[in-house]
Scaffold this motif. Structure first.
Motif, PDB file in Angstrom:
ATOM      1  N   PRO A  82       0.804  -1.222   0.000  1.00 28.27           N
ATOM      2  CA  PRO A  82       0.000   0.000   0.000  1.00 28.27           C
ATOM      3  C   PRO A  82       0.840   1.278   0.000  1.00 28.27           C
ATOM      4  O   PRO A  82       0.424   2.299  -0.535  1.00 28.27           O
ATOM      5  CB  PRO A  82      -0.824  -0.121   1.291  1.00 28.27           C
ATOM      6  N   TYR A 122      -9.061  -1.534  -8.826  1.00 30.82           N
ATOM      7  CA  TYR A 122     -10.442  -1.994  -8.718  1.00 30.82           C
ATOM      8  C   TYR A 122     -11.454  -0.947  -9.160  1.00 30.82           C
ATOM      9  O   TYR A 122     -12.588  -1.291  -9.483  1.00 30.82           O
ATOM     10  CB  TYR A 122     -10.756  -2.554  -7.326  1.00 30.82           C
ATOM     11  N   THR A 162      -5.970   5.563  -1.196  1.00 29.10           N
ATOM     12  CA  THR A 162      -6.562   5.772   0.128  1.00 29.10           C
ATOM     13  C   THR A 162      -7.986   6.282  -0.003  1.00 29.10           C
ATOM     14  O   THR A 162      -8.896   5.812   0.689  1.00 29.10           O
ATOM     15  CB  THR A 162      -5.704   6.774   0.938  1.00 29.10           C
ATOM     16  N   ASP A 188     -10.402   3.507  -1.241  1.00 30.05           N
ATOM     17  CA  ASP A 188     -10.793   2.618  -0.139  1.00 30.05           C
ATOM     18  C   ASP A 188     -11.856   3.281   0.733  1.00 30.05           C
ATOM     19  O   ASP A 188     -12.841   2.642   1.115  1.00 30.05           O
ATOM     20  CB  ASP A 188      -9.578   2.238   0.707  1.00 30.05           C
ATOM     21  N   ARG A 190     -15.788   2.030   1.319  1.00 24.76           N
ATOM     22  CA  ARG A 190     -16.393   1.808   2.639  1.00 24.76           C
ATOM     23  C   ARG A 190     -17.661   2.657   2.776  1.00 24.76           C
ATOM     24  O   ARG A 190     -18.677   2.169   3.287  1.00 24.76           O
ATOM     25  CB  ARG A 190     -15.391   2.138   3.744  1.00 24.76           C
TER      26      ARG A 190
END
Length: 167
Positions: free
Chosen positions: A87, A104, A154, A157, A161
């Motif tokens: 990462p 993704y 970051t 992600d 979420r």
């Protein structure tokens, strides 16, 4: 024997891009390069190519400490999964001024297609409309990354979420 079909380089060529291609399959590479009038380079030299876009499309974890330092591209956006060796590579790309498109997000079209295929109300036009939304998602992702001073990885992600109610 016919060479494999790669739609992305074909589309980029049609749009007027100058292409630098590599592949471990030298025969297929030569065929595609001839078809597109593209330059070729050895796989181990691609990171040093003077290009705008680097598209890792076959091998995961290709963006490691050494590659991130060698990379001459301004943007990374490809079809390979898990492009970052760790990462921390997303932060290193950002520090070098290289815009990273999380794999993704760039590859979401395939997942969207599969999800729609599992529905009883599958409609190709609905699938394509959903896929066209990826551009807006990327715009939001890059804007947030710039305004918050964080890497696109970051932010992607965090957005995932948020969208899945785990924010």
């Amino acid at each position: 024997m016919s060479a494999p079909t790669w739609p992305a380089p074909t589309h980029l060529h049609a749009a007027g891009a100058r292409l630098v291609l590599t592949d471990v399959n030298r025969e297929a590479l030569a065929h595609l390069a001839e078809e597109l009038g593209a330059e070729t380079t050895a796989p181990e030299a691609i990171f040093d190519a003077e290009v705008d876009l680097f598209a890792p499309c076959a091998m995961g974890a290709v963006l490691d400490d050494i590659v991130v330092e060698r990379l001459r591209a301004k943007v990374v956006c490809g079809a390979a999964n898990n492009q970052l060796a760790t990462p921390a590579m997303a932060e290193r790309l950002m520090a070098r001024g290289i815009l990273y498109t999380p794999d993704y997000v760039a590859n979401a079209g395939g997942v969207i297609e599969i999800a729609w295929q599992r529905r009883e109300d599958y409609r190709r036009e609905a699938v394509m409309a959903h896929i066209e939304g990826i551009g807006a998602t990327l715009d939001e992702l890059f804007a947030r990354a710039a305004s918050e001073g964080r890497s696109p990885a970051t932010i992607a992600d965090a957005m995932a979420r948020e969208r899945f109610g785990r924010g």
